[in-house]
Design a protein around this motif. Sequence first.
Motif, mmCIF file in Angstrom:
data_model
loop_
_atom_site.group_PDB
_atom_site.id
_atom_site.type_symbol
_atom_site.label_atom_id
_atom_site.label_comp_id
_atom_site.label_asym_id
_atom_site.label_seq_id
_atom_site.Cartn_x
_atom_site.Cartn_y
_atom_site.Cartn_z
ATOM 1 N N GLN A 17 43.702 4.457 -22.099
ATOM 2 C CA GLN A 17 43.999 4.095 -20.747
ATOM 3 C C GLN A 17 43.317 4.952 -19.727
ATOM 4 O OE1 GLN A 17 45.236 0.910 -19.999
ATOM 5 N NE2 GLN A 17 44.453 1.401 -17.915
ATOM 6 N N ARG A 18 43.662 6.377 -20.105
ATOM 7 C CA ARG A 18 43.226 7.350 -18.870
ATOM 8 C C ARG A 18 41.911 7.329 -19.069
ATOM 9 N NH1 ARG A 18 46.036 11.655 -21.336
ATOM 10 N NH2 ARG A 18 44.640 13.225 -20.528
ATOM 11 N N ILE A 19 41.091 6.793 -19.956
ATOM 12 C CA ILE A 19 39.628 6.571 -19.796
ATOM 13 C C ILE A 19 39.261 5.725 -18.922
ATOM 14 C CG2 ILE A 19 37.451 5.935 -21.041
ATOM 15 C CD1 ILE A 19 38.419 7.646 -23.512
ATOM 16 N N LEU A 20 40.119 4.493 -18.940
ATOM 17 C CA LEU A 20 39.609 3.611 -18.192
ATOM 18 C C LEU A 20 40.028 3.744 -16.896
ATOM 19 C CD1 LEU A 20 40.907 0.386 -20.166
ATOM 20 C CD2 LEU A 20 38.682 0.628 -19.447
ATOM 21 N N ASP A 21 41.222 4.277 -16.667
ATOM 22 C CA ASP A 21 41.406 4.732 -15.066
ATOM 23 C C ASP A 21 40.415 5.529 -14.722
ATOM 24 O OD1 ASP A 21 43.690 3.146 -15.399
ATOM 25 O OD2 ASP A 21 45.025 4.693 -15.708
ATOM 26 N N ALA A 22 40.354 6.717 -15.313
ATOM 27 C CA ALA A 22 39.124 7.597 -14.886
ATOM 28 C C ALA A 22 38.045 6.863 -14.503
ATOM 29 C CB ALA A 22 38.855 8.539 -15.802
ATOM 30 N N ALA A 23 37.281 6.157 -15.738
ATOM 31 C CA ALA A 23 36.176 5.280 -15.450
ATOM 32 C C ALA A 23 35.961 4.500 -14.140
ATOM 33 C CB ALA A 23 35.866 4.384 -16.594
ATOM 34 N N ARG A 24 37.175 3.613 -13.640
ATOM 35 C CA ARG A 24 37.285 2.748 -12.814
ATOM 36 C C ARG A 24 37.108 3.705 -11.345
ATOM 37 N NH1 ARG A 24 40.333 -0.838 -13.843
ATOM 38 N NH2 ARG A 24 42.089 0.595 -14.314
ATOM 39 N N GLU A 25 37.813 4.881 -11.307
ATOM 40 C CA GLU A 25 37.510 5.593 -10.215
ATOM 41 C C GLU A 25 36.341 6.187 -10.128
ATOM 42 O OE1 GLU A 25 41.080 8.397 -10.035
ATOM 43 O OE2 GLU A 25 40.081 9.586 -8.645
ATOM 44 N N ALA A 26 35.830 6.957 -11.336
ATOM 45 C CA ALA A 26 34.415 7.357 -10.943
ATOM 46 C C ALA A 26 33.188 6.298 -10.843
ATOM 47 C CB ALA A 26 33.948 7.882 -12.494
ATOM 48 N N PHE A 27 33.396 4.895 -11.461
ATOM 49 C CA PHE A 27 32.403 3.995 -10.998
ATOM 50 C C PHE A 27 32.727 3.643 -9.587
ATOM 51 C CE2 PHE A 27 32.638 2.106 -15.543
ATOM 52 C CZ PHE A 27 31.509 3.216 -16.073
ATOM 53 N N ALA A 28 33.852 3.866 -9.120
ATOM 54 C CA ALA A 28 33.900 3.284 -7.632
ATOM 55 C C ALA A 28 33.495 4.236 -6.819
ATOM 56 C CB ALA A 28 35.677 3.037 -7.253
ATOM 57 N N ARG A 42 36.907 14.087 -16.365
ATOM 58 C CA ARG A 42 37.929 13.223 -15.495
ATOM 59 C C ARG A 42 39.093 12.613 -16.081
ATOM 60 N NH1 ARG A 42 35.591 10.876 -10.055
ATOM 61 N NH2 ARG A 42 37.219 10.672 -8.738
ATOM 62 N N ALA A 43 39.060 12.230 -17.321
ATOM 63 C CA ALA A 43 40.067 11.540 -17.897
ATOM 64 C C ALA A 43 40.846 12.585 -18.900
ATOM 65 C CB ALA A 43 39.311 10.667 -19.134
ATOM 66 N N GLY A 44 40.084 13.857 -18.739
ATOM 67 C CA GLY A 44 40.899 14.864 -19.383
ATOM 68 C C GLY A 44 40.613 14.749 -21.201
ATOM 69 N N VAL A 45 39.489 14.143 -21.668
ATOM 70 C CA VAL A 45 39.264 14.090 -23.073
ATOM 71 C C VAL A 45 37.857 14.466 -23.250
ATOM 72 C CG1 VAL A 45 40.772 11.833 -23.196
ATOM 73 C CG2 VAL A 45 38.400 11.579 -22.813
ATOM 74 N N GLY A 46 37.457 14.486 -24.599
ATOM 75 C CA GLY A 46 36.249 14.837 -25.108
ATOM 76 C C GLY A 46 35.194 13.727 -25.100
ATOM 77 N N MET A 47 33.947 14.217 -25.194
ATOM 78 C CA MET A 47 32.931 12.902 -25.362
ATOM 79 C C MET A 47 33.079 12.085 -26.429
ATOM 80 S SD MET A 47 30.377 13.760 -23.088
ATOM 81 C CE MET A 47 28.910 13.130 -23.718
#
Lengths: 211, 211
Positions: A17-28, A42-47
Amino acid sequence: MPGHPSHLRADARDNRQRILDAAREAFATRGLGVPMAAVARRAGVGMATLYRRFPSRESLITEVFADELTVCASMVDEALADPDPWHGFRAAIEKVCAMQVTDRGFTEAFLTAFPEAVDYERARTRVEEGFGEVVRRAKAAGRLRADFAMADLMLLLKANCAIATGPEEEAAAASRRLVAYLLQSFRAEHAEPLPPAPPLTLDKLISPPAR
Amino acid sequence: MPGHPSHLRADARDNRQRILDAAREAFATRGLGVPMAAVARRAGVGMATLYRRFPSRESLITEVFADELTVCASMVDEALADPDPWHGFRAAIEKVCAMQVTDRGFTEAFLTAFPEAVDYERARTRVEEGFGEVVRRAKAAGRLRADFAMADLMLLLKANCAIATGPEEEAAAASRRLVAYLLQSFRAEHAEPLPPAPPLTLDKLISPPAR
DNA sequence: GACTAAATGGATACCGCTGTCCACTTACGT
DNA sequence: ACGTAAGTGGACAGCGGTATCCATTTAGTC
Protein backbone atom coordinates in the motif's frame (compact mmCIF):
# COMPACT_ATOMS: atom_id res chain seq x y z
CA MET A 1 -1.09 -12.69 -10.51
CA PRO A 2 1.29 -12.03 -7.60
CA GLY A 3 0.13 -8.46 -7.26
CA HIS A 4 -3.06 -9.33 -5.46
CA PRO A 5 -3.18 -8.09 -1.87
CA SER A 6 -4.80 -11.23 -0.45
CA HIS A 7 -2.57 -14.01 0.95
CA LEU A 8 0.18 -11.51 1.69
CA ARG A 9 1.95 -11.29 4.99
CA ALA A 10 0.81 -8.31 7.02
CA ASP A 11 4.00 -6.27 6.58
CA ALA A 12 4.16 -7.04 2.88
CA ARG A 13 0.59 -5.97 2.45
CA ASP A 14 1.40 -2.78 4.27
CA ASN A 15 4.42 -2.08 2.13
CA ARG A 16 2.40 -2.73 -0.98
CA GLN A 17 0.00 0.00 0.00
CA ARG A 18 2.83 2.37 0.86
CA ILE A 19 4.27 1.79 -2.59
CA LEU A 20 0.96 2.54 -4.25
CA ASP A 21 0.58 5.76 -2.29
CA ALA A 22 4.12 6.84 -3.02
CA ALA A 23 3.67 6.00 -6.69
CA ARG A 24 0.46 7.96 -6.97
CA GLU A 25 2.12 10.98 -5.45
CA ALA A 26 5.29 10.64 -7.50
CA PHE A 27 3.34 10.17 -10.73
CA ALA A 28 1.16 13.13 -9.91
CA THR A 29 4.00 15.56 -9.36
CA ARG A 30 6.75 14.28 -11.65
CA GLY A 31 4.77 12.42 -14.27
CA LEU A 32 4.98 8.78 -15.26
CA GLY A 33 8.58 8.05 -16.13
CA VAL A 34 9.72 9.06 -12.69
CA PRO A 35 12.63 6.74 -11.76
CA MET A 36 11.53 3.58 -10.00
CA ALA A 37 14.18 4.25 -7.38
CA ALA A 38 12.48 7.52 -6.50
CA VAL A 39 9.20 5.73 -5.91
CA ALA A 40 10.94 3.14 -3.76
CA ARG A 41 12.75 5.76 -1.70
CA ARG A 42 9.56 7.76 -1.24
CA ALA A 43 7.76 4.63 -0.08
CA GLY A 44 10.61 3.78 2.28
CA VAL A 45 11.24 0.38 0.70
CA GLY A 46 14.03 -1.14 -1.35
CA MET A 47 14.03 -1.70 -5.07
CA ALA A 48 13.55 -5.43 -4.70
CA THR A 49 10.35 -4.96 -2.76
CA LEU A 50 8.97 -2.69 -5.39
CA TYR A 51 9.92 -4.99 -8.23
CA ARG A 52 8.61 -8.13 -6.50
CA ARG A 53 5.23 -6.49 -6.04
CA PHE A 54 5.12 -4.76 -9.42
CA PRO A 55 7.35 -6.57 -11.90
CA SER A 56 7.19 -3.80 -14.45
CA ARG A 57 6.65 -0.10 -14.39
CA GLU A 58 3.50 -0.61 -16.38
CA SER A 59 1.96 -2.92 -13.82
CA LEU A 60 2.49 -0.25 -11.18
CA ILE A 61 0.99 2.44 -13.35
CA THR A 62 -1.92 0.18 -14.17
CA GLU A 63 -2.69 -0.44 -10.51
CA VAL A 64 -2.49 3.23 -9.56
CA PHE A 65 -4.53 4.17 -12.57
CA ALA A 66 -7.22 1.63 -11.75
CA ASP A 67 -7.77 3.38 -8.42
CA GLU A 68 -8.08 6.75 -10.06
CA LEU A 69 -10.45 5.41 -12.67
CA THR A 70 -12.67 4.42 -9.80
CA VAL A 71 -12.82 8.02 -8.68
CA CYS A 72 -13.66 8.86 -12.25
CA ALA A 73 -16.47 6.35 -12.26
CA SER A 74 -18.00 7.96 -9.20
CA MET A 75 -18.04 11.26 -11.06
CA VAL A 76 -19.99 9.62 -13.83
CA ASP A 77 -22.42 8.23 -11.27
CA GLU A 78 -22.94 11.73 -9.92
CA ALA A 79 -23.65 12.93 -13.43
CA LEU A 80 -26.23 10.19 -13.88
CA ALA A 81 -27.88 11.14 -10.60
CA ASP A 82 -28.22 14.76 -11.66
CA PRO A 83 -31.82 15.58 -12.60
CA ASP A 84 -30.62 18.07 -15.23
CA PRO A 85 -28.87 16.01 -17.93
CA TRP A 86 -26.91 18.91 -19.37
CA HIS A 87 -25.77 20.08 -15.97
CA GLY A 88 -24.64 16.54 -15.20
CA PHE A 89 -22.74 16.32 -18.46
CA ARG A 90 -21.11 19.65 -17.92
CA ALA A 91 -20.18 19.01 -14.30
CA ALA A 92 -18.66 15.61 -15.07
CA ILE A 93 -16.46 17.05 -17.78
CA GLU A 94 -15.39 19.98 -15.65
CA LYS A 95 -14.48 17.70 -12.76
CA VAL A 96 -12.44 15.26 -14.78
CA CYS A 97 -10.56 18.08 -16.46
CA ALA A 98 -9.83 19.72 -13.13
CA MET A 99 -8.54 16.37 -11.94
CA GLN A 100 -6.22 16.17 -14.91
CA VAL A 101 -4.77 19.53 -13.96
CA THR A 102 -3.97 18.61 -10.36
CA ASP A 103 -2.74 15.12 -11.11
CA ARG A 104 -0.23 14.92 -13.86
CA GLY A 105 0.23 11.17 -13.56
CA PHE A 106 -3.46 10.56 -14.03
CA THR A 107 -3.36 12.69 -17.10
CA GLU A 108 -0.54 10.80 -18.72
CA ALA A 109 -2.01 7.49 -17.73
CA PHE A 110 -5.21 8.44 -19.43
CA LEU A 111 -3.26 8.77 -22.63
CA THR A 112 -1.31 5.59 -22.32
CA ALA A 113 -3.43 2.50 -22.55
CA PHE A 114 -2.35 -0.70 -20.90
CA PRO A 115 -4.50 -3.42 -22.40
CA GLU A 116 -3.36 -6.10 -19.97
CA ALA A 117 -5.03 -4.73 -16.88
CA VAL A 118 -8.21 -6.56 -15.96
CA ASP A 119 -9.79 -4.60 -13.14
CA TYR A 120 -8.77 -1.55 -15.01
CA GLU A 121 -10.56 -2.81 -18.07
CA ARG A 122 -13.76 -3.28 -16.10
CA ALA A 123 -13.65 0.20 -14.56
CA ARG A 124 -12.94 1.66 -17.94
CA THR A 125 -15.91 0.17 -19.69
CA ARG A 126 -18.04 1.11 -16.73
CA VAL A 127 -16.97 4.72 -17.17
CA GLU A 128 -17.47 4.53 -20.89
CA GLU A 129 -20.94 3.07 -20.68
CA GLY A 130 -21.99 5.37 -17.87
CA PHE A 131 -20.85 8.40 -19.70
CA GLY A 132 -22.50 7.13 -22.84
CA GLU A 133 -25.75 7.21 -20.93
CA VAL A 134 -25.06 10.74 -19.72
CA VAL A 135 -24.54 11.76 -23.33
CA ARG A 136 -27.69 10.01 -24.49
CA ARG A 137 -29.80 11.79 -21.89
CA ALA A 138 -28.28 15.20 -22.60
CA LYS A 139 -29.03 14.73 -26.29
CA ALA A 140 -32.58 13.58 -25.55
CA ALA A 141 -33.11 16.71 -23.49
CA GLY A 142 -32.13 18.73 -26.54
CA ARG A 143 -29.22 20.42 -24.81
CA LEU A 144 -26.31 18.46 -26.30
CA ARG A 145 -25.78 18.60 -30.04
CA ALA A 146 -26.93 15.44 -31.79
CA ASP A 147 -23.65 14.86 -33.64
CA PHE A 148 -21.61 14.74 -30.45
CA ALA A 149 -19.56 11.55 -30.49
CA MET A 150 -17.87 9.70 -27.68
CA ALA A 151 -14.66 10.32 -29.56
CA ASP A 152 -15.22 14.00 -28.85
CA LEU A 153 -14.82 13.25 -25.18
CA MET A 154 -11.46 11.69 -25.94
CA LEU A 155 -10.61 14.74 -27.97
CA LEU A 156 -11.37 16.98 -25.04
CA LEU A 157 -9.42 14.84 -22.57
CA LYS A 158 -6.40 14.62 -24.79
CA ALA A 159 -6.47 18.35 -25.44
CA ASN A 160 -6.91 19.17 -21.80
CA CYS A 161 -4.03 16.87 -21.00
CA ALA A 162 -1.67 19.08 -22.97
CA ILE A 163 -3.07 22.12 -21.23
CA ALA A 164 -2.54 20.52 -17.84
CA THR A 165 1.25 20.87 -17.97
CA GLY A 166 3.17 23.76 -16.45
CA PRO A 167 2.59 25.74 -13.26
CA GLU A 168 -0.62 24.62 -11.66
CA GLU A 169 -2.22 28.04 -11.34
CA GLU A 170 -1.83 28.85 -15.01
CA ALA A 171 -2.74 25.36 -16.08
CA ALA A 172 -5.96 25.53 -14.10
CA ALA A 173 -6.97 28.83 -15.67
CA ALA A 174 -6.11 27.59 -19.13
CA SER A 175 -8.01 24.37 -18.62
CA ARG A 176 -11.10 26.18 -17.38
CA ARG A 177 -11.09 28.36 -20.43
CA LEU A 178 -10.57 25.53 -22.89
CA VAL A 179 -13.36 23.55 -21.30
CA ALA A 180 -15.68 26.56 -21.41
CA TYR A 181 -14.96 27.06 -25.10
CA LEU A 182 -15.61 23.43 -25.91
CA LEU A 183 -18.72 23.12 -23.77
CA GLN A 184 -20.13 26.07 -25.63
CA SER A 185 -19.53 24.28 -28.91
CA PHE A 186 -21.11 21.14 -27.57
CA ARG A 187 -24.40 22.88 -26.89
CA ALA A 188 -27.18 22.04 -29.29
CA GLU A 189 -28.43 25.59 -29.80
CA HIS A 190 -26.04 26.99 -32.34
CA ALA A 191 -24.50 23.83 -33.72
CA GLU A 192 -22.75 24.21 -37.05
CA PRO A 193 -21.74 21.34 -39.35
CA LEU A 194 -18.56 19.52 -38.32
CA PRO A 195 -15.96 17.35 -40.00
CA PRO A 196 -16.49 13.66 -39.20
CA ALA A 197 -15.49 12.36 -35.80
CA PRO A 198 -12.19 10.49 -35.68
CA PRO A 199 -12.47 6.74 -34.99
CA LEU A 200 -11.12 7.06 -31.47
CA THR A 201 -12.22 5.19 -28.35
CA LEU A 202 -10.74 5.23 -24.89
CA ASP A 203 -8.29 2.46 -25.67
CA LYS A 204 -7.89 2.76 -29.42
CA LEU A 205 -6.91 6.40 -29.52
CA ILE A 206 -3.80 6.13 -27.46
CA SER A 207 -0.19 6.54 -28.50
CA PRO A 208 1.30 3.04 -28.22
CA PRO A 209 3.64 2.43 -25.27
CA ALA A 210 4.47 6.05 -24.39
CA ARG A 211 8.16 5.32 -24.42
CA MET B 1 28.66 31.99 -32.14
CA PRO B 2 30.19 29.11 -34.11
CA GLY B 3 26.86 28.07 -35.54
CA HIS B 4 26.76 30.79 -38.14
CA PRO B 5 27.10 29.55 -41.70
CA SER B 6 29.34 32.38 -42.92
CA HIS B 7 33.14 31.97 -42.77
CA LEU B 8 32.79 28.21 -42.95
CA ARG B 9 34.73 26.07 -45.34
CA ALA B 10 32.58 24.93 -48.25
CA ASP B 11 32.37 21.31 -47.17
CA ALA B 12 31.59 22.26 -43.60
CA ARG B 13 28.88 24.58 -44.74
CA ASP B 14 27.45 21.79 -46.82
CA ASN B 15 27.50 19.35 -43.95
CA ARG B 16 25.84 21.87 -41.71
CA GLN B 17 22.92 22.04 -44.07
CA ARG B 18 22.76 18.26 -44.35
CA ILE B 19 22.58 18.07 -40.57
CA LEU B 20 19.76 20.58 -40.44
CA ASP B 21 17.80 18.68 -43.09
CA ALA B 22 18.36 15.36 -41.37
CA ALA B 23 17.39 16.86 -38.03
CA ARG B 24 14.20 18.35 -39.38
CA GLU B 25 13.21 15.02 -40.84
CA ALA B 26 14.19 13.06 -37.74
CA PHE B 27 12.40 15.46 -35.42
CA ALA B 28 9.32 15.37 -37.60
CA THR B 29 9.00 11.62 -37.63
CA ARG B 30 10.43 10.54 -34.28
CA GLY B 31 9.95 13.66 -32.20
CA LEU B 32 12.54 15.78 -30.42
CA GLY B 33 14.51 13.48 -28.16
CA VAL B 34 15.60 11.36 -31.09
CA PRO B 35 19.20 10.23 -30.35
CA MET B 36 21.84 12.60 -31.64
CA ALA B 37 23.58 9.61 -33.20
CA ALA B 38 20.53 8.93 -35.33
CA VAL B 39 20.60 12.47 -36.66
CA ALA B 40 24.30 12.18 -37.40
CA ARG B 41 23.88 8.86 -39.20
CA ARG B 42 20.98 10.18 -41.21
CA ALA B 43 23.02 13.21 -42.22
CA GLY B 44 25.96 10.97 -43.12
CA VAL B 45 28.34 12.71 -40.74
CA GLY B 46 30.11 11.77 -37.52
CA MET B 47 29.12 12.74 -34.04
CA ALA B 48 31.98 15.21 -33.74
CA THR B 49 30.79 17.13 -36.75
CA LEU B 50 27.33 17.39 -35.36
CA TYR B 51 28.53 18.49 -31.94
CA ARG B 52 31.01 21.02 -33.32
CA ARG B 53 28.23 22.68 -35.28
CA PHE B 54 25.56 22.39 -32.63
CA PRO B 55 27.08 22.08 -29.17
CA SER B 56 23.84 21.05 -27.56
CA ARG B 57 20.66 19.35 -28.59
CA GLU B 58 18.81 22.54 -27.85
CA SER B 59 20.89 24.61 -30.21
CA LEU B 60 20.04 22.18 -32.99
CA ILE B 61 16.35 22.24 -32.18
CA THR B 62 16.42 26.01 -32.01
CA GLU B 63 17.92 26.31 -35.46
CA VAL B 64 15.51 23.86 -37.04
CA PHE B 65 12.61 25.49 -35.29
CA ALA B 66 13.61 28.94 -36.46
CA ASP B 67 13.25 27.74 -40.05
CA GLU B 68 9.81 26.32 -39.41
CA LEU B 69 8.71 29.49 -37.67
CA THR B 70 9.54 31.27 -40.89
CA VAL B 71 7.04 29.07 -42.71
CA CYS B 72 4.60 29.96 -40.00
CA ALA B 73 5.24 33.64 -40.51
CA SER B 74 4.38 33.31 -44.18
CA MET B 75 1.05 31.80 -43.21
CA VAL B 76 0.35 34.85 -41.10
CA ASP B 77 1.26 37.06 -44.03
CA GLU B 78 -1.26 35.20 -46.17
CA ALA B 79 -3.89 35.75 -43.51
CA LEU B 80 -3.13 39.45 -43.50
CA ALA B 81 -3.44 39.59 -47.29
CA ASP B 82 -6.87 37.97 -47.20
CA PRO B 83 -9.60 40.54 -47.86
CA ASP B 84 -11.99 38.67 -45.54
CA PRO B 85 -10.53 39.00 -42.01
CA TRP B 86 -12.43 36.06 -40.57
CA HIS B 87 -11.51 33.80 -43.46
CA GLY B 88 -7.88 34.82 -43.01
CA PHE B 89 -8.02 34.08 -39.32
CA ARG B 90 -9.66 30.74 -39.87
CA ALA B 91 -7.34 29.67 -42.66
CA ALA B 92 -4.23 30.58 -40.70
CA ILE B 93 -5.31 28.52 -37.73
CA GLU B 94 -6.30 25.56 -39.85
CA LYS B 95 -2.99 25.61 -41.68
CA VAL B 96 -0.83 25.79 -38.59
CA CYS B 97 -2.79 23.00 -36.95
CA ALA B 98 -2.48 20.82 -40.02
CA MET B 99 1.26 21.49 -39.93
CA GLN B 100 1.39 20.34 -36.34
CA VAL B 101 -0.21 17.07 -37.34
CA THR B 102 2.24 16.27 -40.10
CA ASP B 103 5.33 17.47 -38.29
CA ARG B 104 5.70 16.08 -34.83
CA GLY B 105 8.99 17.85 -34.19
CA PHE B 106 7.48 21.21 -34.98
CA THR B 107 4.70 20.46 -32.59
CA GLU B 108 6.97 19.60 -29.72
CA ALA B 109 9.21 22.52 -30.47
CA PHE B 110 6.26 24.81 -30.23
CA LEU B 111 5.78 23.61 -26.70
CA THR B 112 9.36 23.91 -25.64
CA ALA B 113 10.69 27.41 -25.58
CA PHE B 114 14.38 28.09 -26.01
CA PRO B 115 14.94 31.67 -24.94
CA GLU B 116 18.55 31.83 -26.14
CA ALA B 117 17.87 31.82 -29.84
CA VAL B 118 18.12 35.22 -31.46
CA ASP B 119 16.83 34.83 -34.98
CA TYR B 120 14.20 32.65 -33.53
CA GLU B 121 13.16 35.42 -31.19
CA ARG B 122 12.75 37.79 -34.10
CA ALA B 123 10.62 35.40 -36.13
CA ARG B 124 8.53 34.67 -33.10
CA THR B 125 7.61 38.26 -32.34
CA ARG B 126 6.96 38.79 -36.02
CA VAL B 127 4.45 35.94 -35.95
CA GLU B 128 2.95 37.19 -32.73
CA GLU B 129 2.50 40.73 -33.93
CA GLY B 130 1.25 39.67 -37.33
CA PHE B 131 -1.31 37.37 -35.86
CA GLY B 132 -2.28 40.04 -33.37
CA GLU B 133 -3.18 42.19 -36.33
CA VAL B 134 -5.20 39.37 -37.88
CA VAL B 135 -7.10 39.08 -34.63
CA ARG B 136 -7.68 42.82 -34.40
CA ARG B 137 -9.11 42.94 -37.90
CA ALA B 138 -11.36 39.92 -37.38
CA LYS B 139 -12.73 41.53 -34.24
CA ALA B 140 -13.25 44.86 -35.98
CA ALA B 141 -15.21 43.05 -38.68
CA GLY B 142 -17.48 41.73 -35.96
CA ARG B 143 -16.78 38.10 -36.78
CA LEU B 144 -14.37 37.21 -33.95
CA ARG B 145 -15.64 37.47 -30.39
CA ALA B 146 -14.34 40.53 -28.59
CA ASP B 147 -12.98 38.63 -25.60
CA PHE B 148 -10.72 36.44 -27.71
CA ALA B 149 -7.21 36.67 -26.28
CA MET B 150 -3.86 35.84 -27.81
CA ALA B 151 -3.53 33.31 -25.03
CA ASP B 152 -6.43 31.50 -26.64
CA LEU B 153 -4.28 30.88 -29.66
CA MET B 154 -1.70 29.26 -27.40
CA LEU B 155 -4.47 27.23 -25.86
CA LEU B 156 -5.50 25.97 -29.25
CA LEU B 157 -1.97 25.18 -30.33
CA LYS B 158 -1.16 23.33 -27.15
CA ALA B 159 -4.39 21.38 -27.32
CA ASN B 160 -3.88 20.53 -30.95
CA CYS B 161 -0.39 19.41 -30.15
CA ALA B 162 -1.71 16.65 -27.93
CA ILE B 163 -4.16 15.67 -30.63
CA ALA B 164 -1.38 15.49 -33.18
CA THR B 165 0.11 12.32 -31.73
CA GLY B 166 -0.70 8.84 -32.95
CA PRO B 167 -1.34 7.52 -36.46
CA GLU B 168 -1.38 10.40 -38.88
CA GLU B 169 -4.74 9.64 -40.47
CA GLU B 170 -6.59 9.57 -37.18
CA ALA B 171 -4.66 12.52 -35.83
CA ALA B 172 -5.61 14.57 -38.85
CA ALA B 173 -9.29 13.78 -38.46
CA ALA B 174 -9.19 14.51 -34.74
CA SER B 175 -7.36 17.77 -35.29
CA ARG B 176 -9.83 18.92 -37.92
CA ARG B 177 -12.70 18.26 -35.58
CA LEU B 178 -11.11 19.99 -32.60
CA VAL B 179 -10.30 23.01 -34.69
CA ALA B 180 -13.84 23.13 -36.05
CA TYR B 181 -15.25 23.02 -32.54
CA LEU B 182 -13.01 25.80 -31.32
CA LEU B 183 -13.45 27.99 -34.35
CA GLN B 184 -17.17 27.78 -33.79
CA SER B 185 -16.69 28.99 -30.23
CA PHE B 186 -14.45 31.79 -31.41
CA ARG B 187 -17.17 33.28 -33.60
CA ALA B 188 -18.75 36.43 -32.30
CA GLU B 189 -22.35 35.45 -33.04
CA HIS B 190 -23.24 33.22 -30.15
CA ALA B 191 -20.52 34.13 -27.67
CA GLU B 192 -21.24 33.17 -24.08
CA PRO B 193 -19.35 34.46 -21.05
CA LEU B 194 -15.97 32.82 -20.43
CA PRO B 195 -13.62 32.36 -17.50
CA PRO B 196 -10.65 34.76 -17.69
CA ALA B 197 -7.86 34.02 -20.14
CA PRO B 198 -4.74 32.46 -18.66
CA PRO B 199 -1.63 34.69 -18.64
CA LEU B 200 0.07 32.72 -21.39
CA THR B 201 2.21 34.03 -24.22
CA LEU B 202 4.15 32.16 -26.85
CA ASP B 203 7.24 31.91 -24.67
CA LYS B 204 5.78 32.20 -21.21
CA LEU B 205 3.34 29.33 -21.45
CA ILE B 206 5.85 26.63 -22.02
CA SER B 207 6.83 23.76 -19.76
CA PRO B 208 10.45 24.46 -18.76
CA PRO B 209 13.15 22.27 -20.32
CA ALA B 210 10.98 19.40 -21.66
CA ARG B 211 13.35 16.78 -20.22
C1' DG C 1 52.02 19.91 -56.52
C1' DA C 2 52.83 20.91 -51.68
C1' DC C 3 51.75 22.88 -47.31
C1' DT C 4 48.70 24.04 -43.38
C1' DA C 5 44.85 24.77 -40.80
C1' DA C 6 40.25 23.37 -40.80
C1' DA C 7 37.31 19.55 -40.70
C1' DT C 8 36.16 14.88 -39.99
C1' DG C 9 34.67 10.19 -37.92
C1' DG C 10 34.59 6.66 -34.82
C1' DA C 11 36.31 4.97 -30.48
C1' DT C 12 35.58 5.90 -25.87
C1' DA C 13 34.70 7.67 -21.09
C1' DC C 14 30.76 8.64 -18.66
C1' DC C 15 26.15 8.89 -16.67
C1' DG C 16 21.51 7.62 -15.10
C1' DC C 17 18.09 4.25 -15.12
C1' DT C 18 16.42 -0.55 -15.08
C1' DG C 19 15.93 -4.91 -13.29
C1' DT C 20 18.25 -8.95 -10.75
C1' DC C 21 20.78 -11.34 -7.15
C1' DC C 22 21.93 -12.66 -2.61
C1' DA C 23 22.99 -12.36 2.25
C1' DC C 24 20.35 -10.76 6.10
C1' DT C 25 15.87 -9.89 8.79
C1' DT C 26 11.20 -10.54 10.33
C1' DA C 27 6.51 -12.39 10.85
C1' DC C 28 3.88 -16.17 12.16
C1' DG C 29 2.66 -21.21 13.28
C1' DT C 30 3.84 -24.52 16.65
C1' DA D 1 10.99 -19.81 22.37
C1' DC D 2 12.16 -21.16 17.97
C1' DG D 3 12.33 -22.75 13.04
C1' DT D 4 11.34 -21.57 8.58
C1' DA D 5 9.61 -19.50 4.72
C1' DA D 6 8.40 -15.10 3.27
C1' DG D 7 10.14 -10.60 2.98
C1' DT D 8 13.69 -7.13 2.65
C1' DG D 9 17.45 -3.72 1.14
C1' DG D 10 21.35 -2.45 -1.27
C1' DA D 11 24.95 -3.75 -4.37
C1' DC D 12 25.65 -4.45 -9.15
C1' DA D 13 25.63 -5.72 -14.10
C1' DG D 14 23.62 -4.21 -18.44
C1' DC D 15 21.96 -0.83 -21.54
C1' DG D 16 21.13 3.20 -24.22
C1' DG D 17 22.20 7.66 -24.56
C1' DT D 18 25.52 12.05 -24.44
C1' DA D 19 29.57 14.49 -25.19
C1' DT D 20 34.73 14.40 -26.02
C1' DC D 21 39.29 13.35 -27.83
C1' DC D 22 42.65 12.47 -31.33
C1' DA D 23 44.69 10.35 -35.38
C1' DT D 24 43.54 10.97 -40.14
C1' DT D 25 41.64 13.29 -44.24
C1' DT D 26 40.55 17.28 -47.04
C1' DA D 27 39.84 22.16 -48.78
C1' DG D 28 41.96 26.19 -50.09
C1' DT D 29 46.46 28.97 -51.01
C1' DC D 30 50.89 29.72 -53.03
